[in-house]
Design an enzyme around this catalytic site. Structure first.
Site, PDB file in Angstrom:
ATOM      1  N   ASN A 160      -3.841  -2.403   0.417  1.00  0.00           N
ATOM      2  CA  ASN A 160      -4.184  -3.211  -0.869  1.00  0.00           C
ATOM      3  C   ASN A 160      -3.099  -2.902  -1.995  1.00  0.00           C
ATOM      4  O   ASN A 160      -3.344  -3.351  -3.184  1.00  0.00           O
ATOM      5  CB  ASN A 160      -5.240  -2.209  -1.378  1.00  0.00           C
ATOM      6  CG  ASN A 160      -5.124  -0.796  -1.739  1.00  0.00           C
ATOM      7  OD1 ASN A 160      -4.146  -0.174  -1.395  1.00  0.00           O
ATOM      8  ND2 ASN A 160      -5.816  -0.206  -2.767  1.00  0.00           N
ATOM      9  N   LYS A 161      -2.036  -2.389  -1.491  1.00  0.00           N
ATOM     10  CA  LYS A 161      -0.827  -2.220  -2.298  1.00  0.00           C
ATOM     11  C   LYS A 161       0.062  -3.642  -2.508  1.00  0.00           C
ATOM     12  O   LYS A 161      -0.255  -4.590  -1.628  1.00  0.00           O
ATOM     13  CB  LYS A 161       0.159  -1.225  -2.051  1.00  0.00           C
ATOM     14  CG  LYS A 161      -0.716   0.511  -1.930  1.00  0.00           C
ATOM     15  CD  LYS A 161      -1.018   0.642  -3.446  1.00  0.00           C
ATOM     16  CE  LYS A 161      -0.992   2.172  -3.448  1.00  0.00           C
ATOM     17  NZ  LYS A 161      -2.184   2.959  -3.027  1.00  0.00           N
TER      18      LYS A 161
END
Ligand SMILES: *Cc1c(COP(=O)(O)O)cnc(C)c1O
Length: 374
Positions: free
Chosen positions: A185-186
């Site tokens: 998700n980064k």
């Protein structure tokens, strides 16, 4: 936790043929770990951030832990950090028996309120861990000044901030050391992974030893200089990271564009505010979070979240205050009311779908549904 399938996910990695090719190339060699891709990835990151050293590890949490350990922080020590962050920021101190001491956030930037740091410093304080929350750098000059005055170390939790800038300097180059994280998700991902960046040679060497079972640089495979961990990042992950680093500016530009679409759709909605970006900072967009006005209750925020989900839109509150997590409250006696700005904000946030390849049409759909639900 059951994962419901949404039409529009909350986040999504940006993976192309370049990433697939680099990973496949590693699989055609026998070097799946501690091979050439590890230093290659590390150099890409340290060159980008502008630090002398980078040490890649298997998660952002491991990276934080290595830094805490390298500072020599232990039982009875205290570190100052923000309650408005991901749990790992505080856990890294807890792993070594140190106490996270919280300082409330600034209501506009959502970052640690540096004006309140000094009053929390005691004889036992060893470090400050500012978090560049949602990819916006904390007030680093003020924080470094306080750290210098009290001889404290500064560890930037830049897990959400690769590419962000503070006074034209890159996040990750602003303290004694910093960490980035590469969960999917980064902004960029290695599947799982994290990295420590620093100009401090002995700190980098210590982190290298800690990630590899406490081995020394030149000692044998079964020689251990100190208590260490298996925090290694495989060459498969590093190859993925190399491709992502090569595409970093493209990915960050795409994310900025998506954020602009959201801001265009939402800027004139009086019920909503967003994180304020000081003129001396460049934000690296990690998530797109809106805050409902204080007139909304937590209950009505949660109803809006349910409504969005019913319409196929993944969404989340962001964050739940660290001091109110059950184990933290039980251990240190924190309670509702201790950090009012963090608590008030946490009750009103909505993270909307946000990733590099989110289409303008989908941004329009999400914002239409959100506006209708207010
Ligand atoms: C993601 C994140 C971490 C931890 O990273 P992992 O790779 O998930 O261990 C630490 N701090 C912050 C602020 C994060 O957002």
């Amino acid at each position: 936790m059951t994962m419901k399938e949404f039409k529009i996910p909350l986040s999504q990695p940006d993976i192309t043929d370049l990433e697939r090719r680099y990973v496949m190339e590693v699989l055609q060699t026998p070097n799946l770990s501690l091979g050439p891709k590890l230093p290659e990835f590390e150099k890409k990151v340290s060159d980008y951030v502008g630090t002398r050293f980078a040490v890649a590890v298997n998660s952002g949490t491991s990276a934080l832990h290595c830094c805490i350990k390298s500072f020599g922080i232990g039982p009875g020590d205290e570190v100052i950090t923000s309650p408005f962050s991901f749990i790992a920021t505080s856990n890294a101190a807890l792993f070594e028996g140190a106490k996270p001491v919280f300082v409330d956030i600034d209501p506009d930037t959502y970052n640690i309120d540096f004006r309140q740091i000094e009053e929390k410093i005691t004889e036992r304080t060893k470090a400050i861990i500012p978090v560049h929350v949602f990819g916006l750098p904390a007030e680093m000059d003020a924080i470094n000044k306080i750290a210098k005055k009290y001889n404290l170390r500064v560890l930037e939790d830049a897990a959400e901030a690769i590419g962000a800038e503070y006074k034209k300097r890159k996040a990750g180059s602003l303290g004694d050391c910093a960490v980035f994280a590469f969960y999917p998700n980064k902004q960029i991902t290695t599947g799982e992974g994290g990295i420590i960046v620093t100009d401090n040679e002995s700190l980098a060497a210590l982190c290298r030893s800690l990630r590899n079972q406490g081995r020394g640089d030149t000692s044998g495979w079964l020689q251990h200089q100190r208590l260490g961990y298996n925090y290694r990042l495989s060459d498969i992950n590093c190859a993925l990271g190399i491709a992502q680093m090569e595409r970093l500016s493209e990915i960050l530009d795409k994310r900025t564009r998506v954020a602009q679409w959201y801001l265009e759709q939402l800027h004139d909605v009086p019920e909503l505010t967003t994180q304020q970006i000081p003129a001396n900072c460049k934000k690296s967009w990690f998530v797109f979070v809106v805050a409902l006005s204080p007139l909304y209750s937590k209950k009505s925020r949660d109803e809006i979240l349910s409504h969005l989900r019913k319409k196929g839109i993944a969404c989340s509150n962001y964050f739940s205050p660290i001091h109110l997590q059950p184990f933290m409250a039980a251990r240190f006696g924190y309670k509702e009311g201790d950090f009012p700005v963090t608590e008030s904000l946490s009750k009103r946030t909505i993270a909307l779908p946000f990733f590099a390849n989110l289409s303008k049409e989908n941004v329009r759909y999400v914002t239409d549904v959100l506006k209708n639900s207010l």
